[in-house]
Design a protein around this motif. Structure first.
Motif, PDB file in Angstrom:
ATOM      1  N   ALA A 298       0.831  -1.208   0.000  1.00  0.00           N
ATOM      2  CA  ALA A 298       0.000   0.000   0.000  1.00  0.00           C
ATOM      3  C   ALA A 298       0.864   1.256   0.000  1.00  0.00           C
ATOM      4  O   ALA A 298       0.578   2.228  -0.709  1.00  0.00           O
ATOM      5  CB  ALA A 298      -0.929  -0.012   1.215  1.00  0.00           C
ATOM      6  N   GLU A 299       1.936   1.242   0.782  1.00  0.00           N
ATOM      7  CA  GLU A 299       2.828   2.406   0.844  1.00  0.00           C
ATOM      8  C   GLU A 299       3.481   2.674  -0.510  1.00  0.00           C
ATOM      9  O   GLU A 299       3.572   3.825  -0.956  1.00  0.00           O
ATOM     10  CB  GLU A 299       3.896   2.162   1.906  1.00  0.00           C
ATOM     11  N   LEU A 300       3.919   1.603  -1.192  1.00  0.00           N
ATOM     12  CA  LEU A 300       4.560   1.777  -2.490  1.00  0.00           C
ATOM     13  C   LEU A 300       3.558   2.240  -3.543  1.00  0.00           C
ATOM     14  O   LEU A 300       3.889   3.049  -4.421  1.00  0.00           O
ATOM     15  CB  LEU A 300       5.233   0.476  -2.917  1.00  0.00           C
ATOM     16  N   VAL A 301       2.328   1.734  -3.477  1.00  0.00           N
ATOM     17  CA  VAL A 301       1.292   2.182  -4.417  1.00  0.00           C
ATOM     18  C   VAL A 301       1.038   3.674  -4.243  1.00  0.00           C
ATOM     19  O   VAL A 301       0.942   4.431  -5.225  1.00  0.00           O
ATOM     20  CB  VAL A 301      -0.005   1.374  -4.228  1.00  0.00           C
ATOM     21  N   ALA A 302       0.933   4.127  -3.001  1.00  0.00           N
ATOM     22  CA  ALA A 302       0.704   5.552  -2.746  1.00  0.00           C
ATOM     23  C   ALA A 302       1.855   6.388  -3.299  1.00  0.00           C
ATOM     24  O   ALA A 302       1.646   7.453  -3.903  1.00  0.00           O
ATOM     25  CB  ALA A 302       0.529   5.801  -1.251  1.00  0.00           C
ATOM     26  N   GLN A 303       3.089   5.919  -3.110  1.00  0.00           N
ATOM     27  CA  GLN A 303       4.258   6.653  -3.595  1.00  0.00           C
ATOM     28  C   GLN A 303       4.272   6.700  -5.118  1.00  0.00           C
ATOM     29  O   GLN A 303       4.505   7.765  -5.716  1.00  0.00           O
ATOM     30  CB  GLN A 303       5.528   5.990  -3.087  1.00  0.00           C
ATOM     31  N   VAL A 304       4.035   5.573  -5.751  1.00  0.00           N
ATOM     32  CA  VAL A 304       4.034   5.522  -7.212  1.00  0.00           C
ATOM     33  C   VAL A 304       2.950   6.430  -7.784  1.00  0.00           C
ATOM     34  O   VAL A 304       3.170   7.145  -8.775  1.00  0.00           O
ATOM     35  CB  VAL A 304       3.852   4.076  -7.700  1.00  0.00           C
ATOM     36  N   MET A 305       1.769   6.414  -7.170  1.00  0.00           N
ATOM     37  CA  MET A 305       0.677   7.231  -7.685  1.00  0.00           C
ATOM     38  C   MET A 305       0.976   8.723  -7.532  1.00  0.00           C
ATOM     39  O   MET A 305       0.620   9.527  -8.405  1.00  0.00           O
ATOM     40  CB  MET A 305      -0.627   6.865  -6.999  1.00  0.00           C
ATOM     41  N   ASP A 306       1.612   9.116  -6.445  1.00  0.00           N
ATOM     42  CA  ASP A 306       2.011  10.524  -6.290  1.00  0.00           C
ATOM     43  C   ASP A 306       2.952  10.946  -7.420  1.00  0.00           C
ATOM     44  O   ASP A 306       2.799  12.016  -8.016  1.00  0.00           O
ATOM     45  CB  ASP A 306       2.707  10.736  -4.939  1.00  0.00           C
ATOM     46  N   THR A 307       3.925  10.076  -7.719  1.00  0.00           N
ATOM     47  CA  THR A 307       4.873  10.384  -8.785  1.00  0.00           C
ATOM     48  C   THR A 307       4.178  10.414 -10.140  1.00  0.00           C
ATOM     49  O   THR A 307       4.401  11.330 -10.953  1.00  0.00           O
ATOM     50  CB  THR A 307       6.010   9.345  -8.804  1.00  0.00           C
ATOM     51  N   ALA A 308       3.335   9.415 -10.405  1.00  0.00           N
ATOM     52  CA  ALA A 308       2.639   9.342 -11.692  1.00  0.00           C
ATOM     53  C   ALA A 308       1.761  10.567 -11.925  1.00  0.00           C
ATOM     54  O   ALA A 308       1.729  11.130 -13.026  1.00  0.00           O
ATOM     55  CB  ALA A 308       1.804   8.067 -11.766  1.00  0.00           C
ATOM     56  N   ARG A 309       1.075  11.009 -10.890  1.00  0.00           N
ATOM     57  CA  ARG A 309       0.207  12.185 -11.031  1.00  0.00           C
ATOM     58  C   ARG A 309       1.017  13.435 -11.319  1.00  0.00           C
ATOM     59  O   ARG A 309       0.606  14.296 -12.100  1.00  0.00           O
ATOM     60  CB  ARG A 309      -0.620  12.359  -9.755  1.00  0.00           C
ATOM     61  N   ALA A 310       2.195  13.539 -10.710  1.00  0.00           N
ATOM     62  CA  ALA A 310       3.046  14.700 -10.969  1.00  0.00           C
ATOM     63  C   ALA A 310       3.554  14.693 -12.404  1.00  0.00           C
ATOM     64  O   ALA A 310       3.620  15.738 -13.073  1.00  0.00           O
ATOM     65  CB  ALA A 310       4.225  14.715  -9.986  1.00  0.00           C
ATOM     66  N   ILE A 311       3.930  13.517 -12.907  1.00  0.00           N
ATOM     67  CA  ILE A 311       4.373  13.416 -14.302  1.00  0.00           C
ATOM     68  C   ILE A 311       3.225  13.753 -15.247  1.00  0.00           C
ATOM     69  O   ILE A 311       3.398  14.503 -16.219  1.00  0.00           O
ATOM     70  CB  ILE A 311       4.906  11.996 -14.594  1.00  0.00           C
ATOM     71  N   GLN A 312       2.058  13.217 -14.962  1.00  0.00           N
ATOM     72  CA  GLN A 312       0.900  13.498 -15.810  1.00  0.00           C
ATOM     73  C   GLN A 312       0.585  14.989 -15.834  1.00  0.00           C
ATOM     74  O   GLN A 312       0.284  15.551 -16.895  1.00  0.00           O
ATOM     75  CB  GLN A 312      -0.302  12.690 -15.323  1.00  0.00           C
ATOM     76  N   ALA A 313       0.668  15.628 -14.677  1.00  0.00           N
ATOM     77  CA  ALA A 313       0.410  17.070 -14.613  1.00  0.00           C
ATOM     78  C   ALA A 313       1.423  17.840 -15.449  1.00  0.00           C
ATOM     79  O   ALA A 313       1.078  18.800 -16.155  1.00  0.00           O
ATOM     80  CB  ALA A 313       0.438  17.543 -13.163  1.00  0.00           C
ATOM     81  N   GLY A 314       2.697  17.414 -15.377  1.00  0.00           N
ATOM     82  CA  GLY A 314       3.728  18.068 -16.175  1.00  0.00           C
ATOM     83  C   GLY A 314       3.489  17.905 -17.661  1.00  0.00           C
ATOM     84  O   GLY A 314       3.676  18.839 -18.447  1.00  0.00           O
ATOM     85  N   LEU A 315       3.064  16.726 -18.068  1.00  0.00           N
ATOM     86  CA  LEU A 315       2.759  16.483 -19.485  1.00  0.00           C
ATOM     87  C   LEU A 315       1.566  17.319 -19.932  1.00  0.00           C
ATOM     88  O   LEU A 315       1.580  17.920 -21.018  1.00  0.00           O
ATOM     89  CB  LEU A 315       2.483  14.995 -19.707  1.00  0.00           C
ATOM     90  N   ILE A 316       0.538  17.371 -19.104  1.00  0.00           N
ATOM     91  CA  ILE A 316      -0.667  18.141 -19.440  1.00  0.00           C
ATOM     92  C   ILE A 316      -0.335  19.627 -19.569  1.00  0.00           C
ATOM     93  O   ILE A 316      -0.858  20.327 -20.437  1.00  0.00           O
ATOM     94  CB  ILE A 316      -1.764  17.889 -18.393  1.00  0.00           C
ATOM     95  N   ASP A 317       0.561  20.114 -18.713  1.00  0.00           N
ATOM     96  CA  ASP A 317       0.991  21.518 -18.807  1.00  0.00           C
ATOM     97  C   ASP A 317       1.617  21.830 -20.162  1.00  0.00           C
ATOM     98  O   ASP A 317       1.584  22.983 -20.618  1.00  0.00           O
ATOM     99  CB  ASP A 317       1.996  21.833 -17.699  1.00  0.00           C
TER     100      ASP A 317
END
Length: 427
Positions: A298-317
């Protein structure tokens, strides 16, 4: 290259290792976005130790090496406790997602379920490979702009000889989860099995609530799902060569086995395609799961999702659009104006290994825990690479599922030449 008359001393052998690896992608530095699924250093070291400790024991014989029976059976039970907690599950341990698919399809065929497979075009090529090896027929169904197939089209494509409808949780190209519950319920009413390829999502999707996302239904608890495959060397964070295949009934599992009593060398029984293999992969998978537990995953999933969302936000920008609505850290993004091959080439000059896809043209990301440490560098390099790709969109080729494509063309002969090169010694 010929076998030397005299063996090399250990120091020279180790130096040759370093030379051979000099051009390998720097996955330890977080520079790759596929192929290697890393975990925290302490965990990875422990998994590596387990794999090395049991590297020479032979998993072909659980009679000679009871350790393999313990590791494989307990890994199967632990996986079932995550993705099939409310229903019986009958499992086998294989060397990876492709072998799990192969063994599952053999089970459907040999149980007399039929010789046809129906699947979205996004299903893993392992299904096509299994069909080629087993003499099965594949019917492909298109997907929409969201990356998902229409359940009506899947069911309409299934006929009397359909052994199984094959779905993904998630599919590799877009990271979206197929409409499993709806298809499985309707398939069951017609006596058609449903196999779910959860190679990537099996030990990730169930823990999404740690990232504030409702986990999708995909396991054997879903009515009508008759088999599920889960890789331990992906988001299970085990060593390579480990996958679990679960069947909803033991008859299918029995049909997936190969047994022979006619050989002069004695009785032979195998649960998979591969014969001799090390116990190390099973020991490493067991170690990975026991060392992390539910809280660790669960901890690793939360960490990965935080990173993935940040990358997605950067791409969307930068004007990128995600393909579909991927629920986990596997996703693709396309751009109306930026040449994806040119962008991948520009990122490659900065040391990044990012896969590309052309249906549609898109960057493909598989997010790992280690990527949290390189997030800022990635986004900074992306800023510059986008400008370069806009200024010079002439870049061709790219990286596609681990295959370096040169010259901008991709066909069967190019891929065969790529495989030839793999087995050809170069200066």
């Amino acid at each position: 290259m010929i076998l030397p008359d005299l063996g090399l001393p250990p120091d020279q052998v180790r130096a040759a290792w370093a030379e051979a690896a000099a051009g390998d992608v720097d996955w330890r530095g977080g520079r790759s976005w596929s192929l290697v699924y890393d975990s925290p250093e302490w965990h990875q070291d422990l998994v590596d130790e387990a794999a090395a400790r049991f590297a020479h024991e032979n998993a072909l014989s659980a009679s000679a090496f009871p350790s393999v029976q313990r590791f494989e059976s307990e890994v199967i039970e632990m996986v079932a406790s995550v993705i099939a907690p409310q229903t019986p599950a009958y499992g086998v341990f294989t060397t990876g997602g492709t072998e799990s698919i192969m063994v599952a399809m053999k089970g459907y065929r040999d149980a007399g379920r039929g010789r046809g497979l129906v699947m979205p075009v996004t299903a893993h090529p392992g299904f096509w490979k299994a069909a080629a090896y087993l003499g099965l027929e594949v019917t492909l169904v298109p997907v929409g702009s969201d990356g998902l197939p229409d359940p009506d089209e899947l069911l309409a494509a299934a006929g009397e000889d359909t052994a199984a409808i094959c779905l993904s949780a998630p599919c590799f190209p877009y990271g979206v989860v197929d409409p499993i519950a709806e298809v499985a319920e309707r398939a069951a009413a017609r006596g058609i099995g449903v196999h779910v390829d959860a190679a990537m999502g099996g030990l990730f999707l169930p823990f999404l609530d740690a990232a504030g996302v409702t986990p999708p239904e995909f396991g054997l608890d879903v009515p009508g799902v008759t088999s599920v495959s889960v890789d331990l060397h992906k988001y299970g964070y085990g060593a390579k060569g480990a996958s679990v295949l679960l069947f909803a009934d033991n008859d299918l599992r029995h049909a997936s086995y190969f047994v022979s009593t006619d050989w002069p060398g004695g009785a032979y029984a195998s649960s998979g395609v591969v014969g001799t293999r090390p116990v190390g992969a099973a020991a490493a998978a067991w170690t990975a799961m026991r060392a992390l537990g539910r809280s660790g995953y669960a901890e690793l999933v939360a960490q990965v999702m935080d990173t993935a969302r940040a990358i997605q936000a950067g791409l969307i920008d930068h004007g990128f659009e995600l393909l579909g609505a991927p629920p986990m850290g596997v996703f693709a993004a396309g751009h109306a104006e930026v040449s994806v091959p040119a962008l991948a080439k520009a990122m490659g000059r900065r040391g990044w290994w990012i896969d590309t896809q052309d249906k549609p043209s898109s960057l493909h990301f598989v997010t790992f825990p280690r990527h949290a440490t390189v997030l800022e560098t990635l986004l900074t390099d992306l800023d510059t690479a986008v400008d370069e790709a806009l200024a010079d969109p002439s870049g061709t080729g790219g990286l596609s599922y681990g295959v370096m494509v040169r010259g901008g063309t991709l066909d069967d002969d190019v891929l065969r030449a790529h495989l030839d090169a793999r087995f050809t010694v170069t200066d």
